[in-house]
Design a protein around this motif. Structure first.
Motif, mmCIF file in Angstrom:
data_model
loop_
_atom_site.group_PDB
_atom_site.id
_atom_site.type_symbol
_atom_site.label_atom_id
_atom_site.label_comp_id
_atom_site.label_asym_id
_atom_site.label_seq_id
_atom_site.Cartn_x
_atom_site.Cartn_y
_atom_site.Cartn_z
ATOM 1 N N MET A 1 -38.815 51.768 -53.159
ATOM 2 C CA MET A 1 -39.353 50.527 -52.591
ATOM 3 C C MET A 1 -38.268 49.792 -51.807
ATOM 4 O O MET A 1 -37.148 49.662 -52.262
ATOM 5 C CB MET A 1 -39.874 49.641 -53.728
ATOM 6 C CG MET A 1 -40.593 48.421 -53.201
ATOM 7 S SD MET A 1 -41.325 47.409 -54.487
ATOM 8 C CE MET A 1 -42.723 48.365 -55.000
ATOM 9 N N LYS A 2 -38.654 49.395 -50.607
ATOM 10 C CA LYS A 2 -37.674 48.688 -49.785
ATOM 11 C C LYS A 2 -37.853 47.181 -49.949
ATOM 12 O O LYS A 2 -38.935 46.647 -49.708
ATOM 13 C CB LYS A 2 -37.870 49.051 -48.314
ATOM 14 C CG LYS A 2 -37.346 50.419 -47.971
ATOM 15 C CD LYS A 2 -37.500 50.651 -46.479
ATOM 16 C CE LYS A 2 -37.879 52.099 -46.215
ATOM 17 N NZ LYS A 2 -38.576 52.263 -44.947
ATOM 18 N N ARG A 3 -36.800 46.564 -50.341
ATOM 19 C CA ARG A 3 -36.857 45.121 -50.523
ATOM 20 C C ARG A 3 -36.068 44.474 -49.379
ATOM 21 O O ARG A 3 -35.053 45.007 -48.944
ATOM 22 C CB ARG A 3 -36.218 44.784 -51.864
ATOM 23 C CG ARG A 3 -36.255 43.323 -52.210
ATOM 24 C CD ARG A 3 -35.483 43.141 -53.497
ATOM 25 N NE ARG A 3 -36.365 43.381 -54.637
ATOM 26 C CZ ARG A 3 -36.535 42.488 -55.598
ATOM 27 N NH1 ARG A 3 -35.903 41.345 -55.557
ATOM 28 N NH2 ARG A 3 -37.321 42.748 -56.612
ATOM 29 N N ILE A 156 -40.771 44.481 -41.215
ATOM 30 C CA ILE A 156 -42.112 45.041 -41.361
ATOM 31 C C ILE A 156 -42.110 46.270 -42.268
ATOM 32 O O ILE A 156 -43.061 46.514 -43.007
ATOM 33 C CB ILE A 156 -42.716 45.324 -39.968
ATOM 34 C CG1 ILE A 156 -43.083 43.974 -39.331
ATOM 35 C CG2 ILE A 156 -43.963 46.199 -40.048
ATOM 36 C CD1 ILE A 156 -43.270 43.984 -37.853
ATOM 37 N N ALA A 157 -41.011 47.026 -42.258
ATOM 38 C CA ALA A 157 -40.946 48.221 -43.095
ATOM 39 C C ALA A 157 -40.771 47.899 -44.577
ATOM 40 O O ALA A 157 -41.034 48.741 -45.430
ATOM 41 C CB ALA A 157 -39.803 49.122 -42.623
ATOM 42 N N ALA A 158 -40.339 46.699 -44.887
ATOM 43 C CA ALA A 158 -40.080 46.355 -46.288
ATOM 44 C C ALA A 158 -41.399 46.190 -47.047
ATOM 45 O O ALA A 158 -42.359 45.625 -46.537
ATOM 46 C CB ALA A 158 -39.277 45.076 -46.359
ATOM 47 N N ASP A 159 -41.445 46.729 -48.252
ATOM 48 C CA ASP A 159 -42.649 46.575 -49.075
ATOM 49 C C ASP A 159 -42.675 45.202 -49.711
ATOM 50 O O ASP A 159 -43.710 44.639 -49.981
ATOM 51 C CB ASP A 159 -42.661 47.612 -50.197
ATOM 52 C CG ASP A 159 -42.537 49.008 -49.636
ATOM 53 O OD1 ASP A 159 -43.415 49.404 -48.881
ATOM 54 O OD2 ASP A 159 -41.528 49.683 -49.948
ATOM 55 N N GLN A 160 -41.511 44.724 -49.953
ATOM 56 C CA GLN A 160 -41.422 43.439 -50.632
ATOM 57 C C GLN A 160 -40.555 42.516 -49.805
ATOM 58 O O GLN A 160 -39.445 42.874 -49.428
ATOM 59 C CB GLN A 160 -40.735 43.641 -51.982
ATOM 60 C CG GLN A 160 -41.667 43.488 -53.129
ATOM 61 C CD GLN A 160 -40.896 43.329 -54.413
ATOM 62 O OE1 GLN A 160 -39.796 43.865 -54.570
ATOM 63 N NE2 GLN A 160 -41.447 42.595 -55.336
ATOM 64 N N ARG A 161 -41.064 41.361 -49.510
ATOM 65 C CA ARG A 161 -40.269 40.419 -48.720
ATOM 66 C C ARG A 161 -39.955 39.209 -49.569
ATOM 67 O O ARG A 161 -40.806 38.679 -50.262
ATOM 68 C CB ARG A 161 -41.035 40.000 -47.475
ATOM 69 C CG ARG A 161 -41.254 41.171 -46.554
ATOM 70 C CD ARG A 161 -42.237 40.821 -45.485
ATOM 71 N NE ARG A 161 -42.689 42.042 -44.838
ATOM 72 C CZ ARG A 161 -43.896 42.212 -44.331
ATOM 73 N NH1 ARG A 161 -44.778 41.229 -44.395
ATOM 74 N NH2 ARG A 161 -44.229 43.341 -43.764
ATOM 75 N N ASP A 182 -49.204 41.890 -41.179
ATOM 76 C CA ASP A 182 -50.302 42.375 -41.995
ATOM 77 C C ASP A 182 -50.017 43.780 -42.539
ATOM 78 O O ASP A 182 -49.691 44.687 -41.783
ATOM 79 C CB ASP A 182 -51.564 42.399 -41.113
ATOM 80 C CG ASP A 182 -52.818 42.342 -41.946
ATOM 81 O OD1 ASP A 182 -52.777 42.839 -43.096
ATOM 82 O OD2 ASP A 182 -53.822 41.807 -41.458
ATOM 83 N N ALA A 183 -50.184 43.964 -43.855
ATOM 84 C CA ALA A 183 -49.865 45.240 -44.498
ATOM 85 C C ALA A 183 -50.683 46.395 -43.925
ATOM 86 O O ALA A 183 -50.180 47.502 -43.770
ATOM 87 C CB ALA A 183 -50.081 45.138 -46.003
ATOM 88 N N GLY A 188 -48.656 51.518 -38.227
ATOM 89 C CA GLY A 188 -48.798 51.495 -36.776
ATOM 90 C C GLY A 188 -47.698 50.672 -36.124
ATOM 91 O O GLY A 188 -47.131 51.059 -35.098
ATOM 92 N N MET A 189 -47.389 49.543 -36.722
ATOM 93 C CA MET A 189 -46.341 48.671 -36.184
ATOM 94 C C MET A 189 -44.979 49.360 -36.245
ATOM 95 O O MET A 189 -44.179 49.251 -35.306
ATOM 96 C CB MET A 189 -46.268 47.353 -36.973
ATOM 97 C CG MET A 189 -47.418 46.391 -36.728
ATOM 98 S SD MET A 189 -47.530 45.807 -35.038
ATOM 99 C CE MET A 189 -45.982 45.060 -34.892
ATOM 100 N N ILE A 190 -44.721 50.051 -37.353
ATOM 101 C CA ILE A 190 -43.423 50.726 -37.497
ATOM 102 C C ILE A 190 -43.269 51.802 -36.416
ATOM 103 O O ILE A 190 -42.224 51.905 -35.767
ATOM 104 C CB ILE A 190 -43.261 51.329 -38.904
ATOM 105 C CG1 ILE A 190 -43.149 50.204 -39.938
ATOM 106 C CG2 ILE A 190 -42.019 52.229 -38.984
ATOM 107 C CD1 ILE A 190 -43.192 50.671 -41.368
ATOM 108 N N LYS A 191 -44.337 52.555 -36.197
ATOM 109 C CA LYS A 191 -44.299 53.601 -35.157
ATOM 110 C C LYS A 191 -44.028 52.992 -33.788
ATOM 111 O O LYS A 191 -43.199 53.465 -33.027
ATOM 112 C CB LYS A 191 -45.642 54.339 -35.112
ATOM 113 C CG LYS A 191 -45.664 55.564 -35.984
ATOM 114 C CD LYS A 191 -46.887 56.416 -35.652
ATOM 115 C CE LYS A 191 -47.243 57.262 -36.872
ATOM 116 N NZ LYS A 191 -48.662 57.303 -37.167
#
Ligand SMILES: [Zn+2]
Ligand SMILES: [Zn+2]
Length: 200
Positions: A1-3, A156-161, A182-183, A188-191
């Motif tokens: 998980m990316k924080r 945007i890539a982080a699961d937890q902000r 928006d999750a 799509g945003m990351i790409k």
């Protein structure tokens, strides 16, 4: 998980970006990446590819300010009659008591351009398109410069902000539109942002 712990304040507001070394990344009419930066109070566009350089002509604001010589109350009013702009002194009615008096005309530049924002993917000074500009399902996605783009990707890539622990009312993500955060749009945003990062 990316924080991810968001930054405090608004490091990507134009008032911070313009004096920074990177400035605003824009697309020059030659197609290359140019930048807009603030140096010694002047806003300058430069392109290192075609060597173009433009200086932003700021619009001055003309004001009268001081204590009324009748009621002694302070006022600070903007002049709107263009004929008065070239005068050293104008006759001005105190907004409190209406007494006419001679007031020196003051020409000001300060802060005028920092209140402007990005609109339709263009910066507000020379009207140039941002260099990092794309769209996601018909909505504009842009970054002010490469550092901002990197920030957006990490955010945007982080699961937890997480908001920073110190007390700022705004964080760097403050001005991001909701569809970018928006999750359900995350992948799509990351790409899209990654593609923008790799453009030349
Ligand atoms: Zn150029
Ligand atoms: Zn007065």
């Amino acid at each position: 998980m990316k924080r991810f712990v968001d930054y405090g304040g608004e490091p990507y507001a134009l008032s911070w970006i313009l004096p920074s070394p990177e400035g605003i990344a824009v697309r020059c009419d030659c197609g290359s990446e140019g930048s807009i930066r603030c140096r010694d109070g002047e806003l300058i566009f430069t392109c290192s590819q075609c060597m173009q350089k433009k200086i932003y002509e700021q619009e001055a604001v003309y004001r009268v300010s001081g204590h009324c010589n009748q009621c002694d109350r302070w006022f600070n009013e903007q002049l709107h009659d263009k004929r008065q702009y070239t005068h050293k002194i104008v006759n001005y009615a105190c907004p409190h008591c209406g007494t006419m008096q001679a007031m020196p005309v003051k020409k000001r530049f300060d802060g005028v351009y920092y209140n402007l924002g990005i609109r339709d993917g263009r910066e507000p000074y020379f009207g140039l398109e941002l260099y990092f500009l794309s769209s996601y399902r018909g909505k504009p996605v842009w970054a002010i410069n490469r550092a901002h783009l990197n920030y957006l990707l990490t955010y945007i890539a982080a699961d937890q902000r997480q908001r920073p622990s110190y007390a700022y009312t705004r964080t760097a993500s403050y001005r991001l539109p909701r569809y970018m955060k928006d999750a359900k749009n995350r992948e799509g945003m990351i790409k899209l942002l990654t593609r923008m990062q790799n453009q030349t």
